[in-house]
Design an enzyme around this catalytic site. Structure first.
Site, PDB file in Angstrom:
ATOM      1  N   ILE A 136       0.846  -1.198   0.000  1.00 27.89           N
ATOM      2  CA  ILE A 136       0.000   0.000   0.000  1.00 27.89           C
ATOM      3  C   ILE A 136       0.882   1.249   0.000  1.00 27.89           C
ATOM      4  O   ILE A 136       0.594   2.228  -0.688  1.00 27.89           O
ATOM      5  CB  ILE A 136      -0.935  -0.018   1.237  1.00 27.89           C
ATOM      6  CG1 ILE A 136      -1.945  -1.162   1.118  1.00 27.89           C
ATOM      7  CG2 ILE A 136      -1.651   1.327   1.383  1.00 27.89           C
ATOM      8  CD1 ILE A 136      -2.793  -1.384   2.372  1.00 27.89           C
ATOM      9  N   ALA A 177       3.593   2.489   7.718  1.00 26.34           N
ATOM     10  CA  ALA A 177       4.350   1.284   8.097  1.00 26.34           C
ATOM     11  C   ALA A 177       3.569   0.481   9.133  1.00 26.34           C
ATOM     12  O   ALA A 177       3.043   1.039  10.097  1.00 26.34           O
ATOM     13  CB  ALA A 177       5.715   1.685   8.658  1.00 26.34           C
ATOM     14  N   TYR A 196      -2.720  -6.159  17.127  1.00 26.00           N
ATOM     15  CA  TYR A 196      -2.929  -5.363  15.902  1.00 26.00           C
ATOM     16  C   TYR A 196      -4.194  -4.503  16.025  1.00 26.00           C
ATOM     17  O   TYR A 196      -4.192  -3.308  15.698  1.00 26.00           O
ATOM     18  CB  TYR A 196      -3.026  -6.319  14.712  1.00 26.00           C
ATOM     19  CG  TYR A 196      -3.124  -5.667  13.353  1.00 26.00           C
ATOM     20  CD1 TYR A 196      -1.980  -5.239  12.676  1.00 26.00           C
ATOM     21  CD2 TYR A 196      -4.362  -5.494  12.718  1.00 26.00           C
ATOM     22  CE1 TYR A 196      -2.065  -4.659  11.424  1.00 26.00           C
ATOM     23  CE2 TYR A 196      -4.450  -4.913  11.469  1.00 26.00           C
ATOM     24  CZ  TYR A 196      -3.288  -4.496  10.820  1.00 26.00           C
ATOM     25  OH  TYR A 196      -3.396  -3.924   9.573  1.00 26.00           O
ATOM     26  N   TYR A 228      -9.573  -5.439   3.373  1.00 25.18           N
ATOM     27  CA  TYR A 228      -8.528  -6.388   2.968  1.00 25.18           C
ATOM     28  C   TYR A 228      -7.984  -6.023   1.588  1.00 25.18           C
ATOM     29  O   TYR A 228      -8.729  -5.982   0.604  1.00 25.18           O
ATOM     30  CB  TYR A 228      -9.078  -7.813   2.997  1.00 25.18           C
ATOM     31  CG  TYR A 228      -9.272  -8.271   4.422  1.00 25.18           C
ATOM     32  CD1 TYR A 228      -8.259  -8.938   5.093  1.00 25.18           C
ATOM     33  CD2 TYR A 228     -10.443  -7.967   5.121  1.00 25.18           C
ATOM     34  CE1 TYR A 228      -8.407  -9.316   6.422  1.00 25.18           C
ATOM     35  CE2 TYR A 228     -10.604  -8.341   6.447  1.00 25.18           C
ATOM     36  CZ  TYR A 228      -9.582  -9.015   7.089  1.00 25.18           C
ATOM     37  OH  TYR A 228      -9.720  -9.379   8.407  1.00 25.18           O
TER      38      TYR A 228
HETATM   39  P1  NDP Z   1       3.380  -4.741   3.710  1.00 26.39           P
HETATM   40  O1  NDP Z   1       3.740  -5.794   4.694  1.00 26.39           O
HETATM   41  O2  NDP Z   1       3.169  -5.133   2.293  1.00 26.39           O
HETATM   42  O3  NDP Z   1       4.480  -3.543   3.761  1.00 26.39           O
HETATM   43  C1  NDP Z   1       4.822  -3.002   4.991  1.00 26.39           C
HETATM   44  C2  NDP Z   1       5.771  -1.852   4.808  1.00 26.39           C
HETATM   45  O4  NDP Z   1       6.058  -1.303   6.108  1.00 26.39           O
HETATM   46  C3  NDP Z   1       7.119  -2.247   4.220  1.00 26.39           C
HETATM   47  O5  NDP Z   1       7.611  -1.194   3.403  1.00 26.39           O
HETATM   48  C4  NDP Z   1       8.009  -2.404   5.446  1.00 26.39           C
HETATM   49  O6  NDP Z   1       9.405  -2.208   5.181  1.00 26.39           O
HETATM   50  C5  NDP Z   1       7.470  -1.291   6.323  1.00 26.39           C
HETATM   51  N1  NDP Z   1       7.750  -1.498   7.733  1.00 26.39           N
HETATM   52  C6  NDP Z   1       7.379  -2.536   8.523  1.00 26.39           C
HETATM   53  N2  NDP Z   1       7.851  -2.373   9.770  1.00 26.39           N
HETATM   54  C7  NDP Z   1       8.533  -1.198   9.774  1.00 26.39           C
HETATM   55  C8  NDP Z   1       9.286  -0.504  10.751  1.00 26.39           C
HETATM   56  N3  NDP Z   1       9.421  -0.967  12.002  1.00 26.39           N
HETATM   57  N4  NDP Z   1       9.880   0.665  10.392  1.00 26.39           N
HETATM   58  C9  NDP Z   1       9.763   1.149   9.140  1.00 26.39           C
HETATM   59  N5  NDP Z   1       9.065   0.530   8.166  1.00 26.39           N
HETATM   60  C10 NDP Z   1       8.472  -0.640   8.479  1.00 26.39           C
HETATM   61  O7  NDP Z   1       2.080  -4.049   4.308  1.00 26.39           O
HETATM   62  P2  NDP Z   1       0.761  -3.500   3.561  1.00 26.39           P
HETATM   63  O8  NDP Z   1       1.163  -2.688   2.399  1.00 26.39           O
HETATM   64  O9  NDP Z   1      -0.183  -4.613   3.392  1.00 26.39           O
HETATM   65  O10 NDP Z   1       0.149  -2.573   4.709  1.00 26.39           O
HETATM   66  C11 NDP Z   1       0.472  -1.194   4.816  1.00 26.39           C
HETATM   67  C12 NDP Z   1      -0.329  -0.612   5.979  1.00 26.39           C
HETATM   68  O11 NDP Z   1      -1.724  -0.821   5.747  1.00 26.39           O
HETATM   69  C13 NDP Z   1      -0.006  -1.250   7.326  1.00 26.39           C
HETATM   70  O12 NDP Z   1      -0.071  -0.273   8.333  1.00 26.39           O
HETATM   71  C14 NDP Z   1      -1.147  -2.240   7.495  1.00 26.39           C
HETATM   72  O13 NDP Z   1      -1.380  -2.533   8.853  1.00 26.39           O
HETATM   73  C15 NDP Z   1      -2.292  -1.472   6.864  1.00 26.39           C
HETATM   74  N6  NDP Z   1      -3.396  -2.307   6.442  1.00 26.39           N
HETATM   75  C16 NDP Z   1      -3.198  -3.279   5.501  1.00 26.39           C
HETATM   76  C17 NDP Z   1      -4.260  -4.055   5.083  1.00 26.39           C
HETATM   77  C18 NDP Z   1      -4.112  -5.110   4.030  1.00 26.39           C
HETATM   78  O14 NDP Z   1      -5.115  -5.828   3.797  1.00 26.39           O
HETATM   79  N7  NDP Z   1      -2.974  -5.272   3.379  1.00 26.39           N
HETATM   80  C19 NDP Z   1      -5.605  -3.885   5.676  1.00 26.39           C
HETATM   81  C20 NDP Z   1      -5.693  -2.833   6.637  1.00 26.39           C
HETATM   82  C21 NDP Z   1      -4.618  -2.078   7.005  1.00 26.39           C
HETATM   83  P3  NDP Z   1      10.308  -3.432   4.568  1.00 26.39           P
HETATM   84  O15 NDP Z   1       9.954  -3.513   3.114  1.00 26.39           O
HETATM   85  O16 NDP Z   1      11.725  -2.991   4.811  1.00 26.39           O
HETATM   86  O17 NDP Z   1       9.934  -4.661   5.324  1.00 26.39           O
END
Ligand code: NDP
Length: 240
Positions: A14, A83, A147, A179
């Site tokens: 996202i 993130a 979460y 989702y």
């Molecule tokens: P992804 O797992 O695909 O990507 C997560 C991103 O966050 C990556 O760029 C990762 O970096 C970064 N990240 C994780 N931990 C840290 C940290 N401690 N410090 C800095 N960066 C960090 O997640 P999504 O794209 O699916 O989700 C994005 C957001 O949307 C999240 O907050 C998630 O909770 C929320 N969300 C997602 C949903 C879904 O269905 N996918 C639904 C509802 C909410 P790296 O690449 O280095 O690991």
């Protein structure tokens, strides 16, 4: 001068879609990530968007990171706290560490980053902060007390900070995605995912770009009268 935006977790999923949408809207974007250097390098090569590595759960790293972005790209006008991580398990099995990691990253990260950019936005009388919450922070989800608590906290954090920014031209909003088809959802077992999709009124997962368009609106000049809101983008879940 182009506005400067930080998108945490902006190099994939996202966050990548949000980085691209803000770039499309003429902003200079800094996309942060935690540790996946290969994905970040590939992202920068494809998009020309600078990637910065720091852990949003680390308060000092966030202050240093925000200062570094400002020094390299200019004062930060827009922050998207995207993130996030999952460490799922029922409370019978969930460790304290899994609780703390998710709270510190998903909720603590929003505070740490806001501390780095909010004072400058307030001084310059313009700013946009968008926090990515979740449908599971609105309704809860079995096996996700950590979460759901963090995401629910994001919705309260948003409303409180919006009140501090309102008179200073700084809007603070949240998006609660349903989702969305990313690596995070790909990790859900397929039988569980099938049951989830069956409950989504529009009958499919969302696309990252559908969240990004909502973020881009909230970060625009036209979004200036929207603050303290949560925009649910979830294919109609919870409409009944
Ligand atoms: P992804 O797992 O695909 O990507 C997560 C991103 O966050 C990556 O760029 C990762 O970096 C970064 N990240 C994780 N931990 C840290 C940290 N401690 N410090 C800095 N960066 C960090 O997640 P999504 O794209 O699916 O989700 C994005 C957001 O949307 C999240 O907050 C998630 O909770 C929320 N969300 C997602 C949903 C879904 O269905 N996918 C639904 C509802 C909410 P790296 O690449 O280095 O690991």
């Amino acid at each position: 001068m182009a506005r400067v935006a930080i998108v945490t977790g902006g190099t994939r999923g996202i966050g990548e879609a949000i980085s691209l949408a803000l770039q499309d809207h003429g902003m200079t974007v800094a996309a942060t990530y935690a540790g996946n250097d290969d994905r970040a390098r590939d992202f920068t090569e494809r998009t020309g968007i600078a990637a910065f590595k720091w852990d949003v759960a680390d308060y000092d790293a966030c202050q240093d990171g925000c200062a570094r972005v400002a020094a390299e790209l200019g004062p930060v006008d827009v922050l998207v706290n995207n993130a996030g991580i999952t460490r799922d398990g029922t409370i019978m099995k969930l460790s304290y560490q899994a609780w703390k990691e998710v709270i510190d990253t998903n909720l603590g990260g929003c505070f740490n980053m806001a501390k780095g950019v909010f004072p400058g936005m307030r001084d310059r009388k313009w700013g946009r902060i968008v926090n990515i919450g979740s449908i599971n922070g609105q309704a809860g989800q079995y096996g996700q007390v950590n979460y759901a608590a963090a995401k629910s906290g994001i919705h309260g954090f948003t409303k409180a900070l919006a009140q501090e920014g309102a008179r200073a031209g700084v809007t603070v909003n949240a998006i609660a995605p349903g989702y969305i088809d990313t690596d995070m959802v790909a990790a859900v077992p397929s039988d569980v995912l099938e049951k989830i999709v069956a409950k989504i009124p529009v009958g499919r997962l969302g696309q990252a770009s559908e969240i990004a368009r909502g973020v881009a609106f909230l970060c625009s000049d036209e979004g200036g009268f929207v603050t303290g809101s949560t925009l649910s983008i979830n294919g109609g879940q919870h409409m009944y």
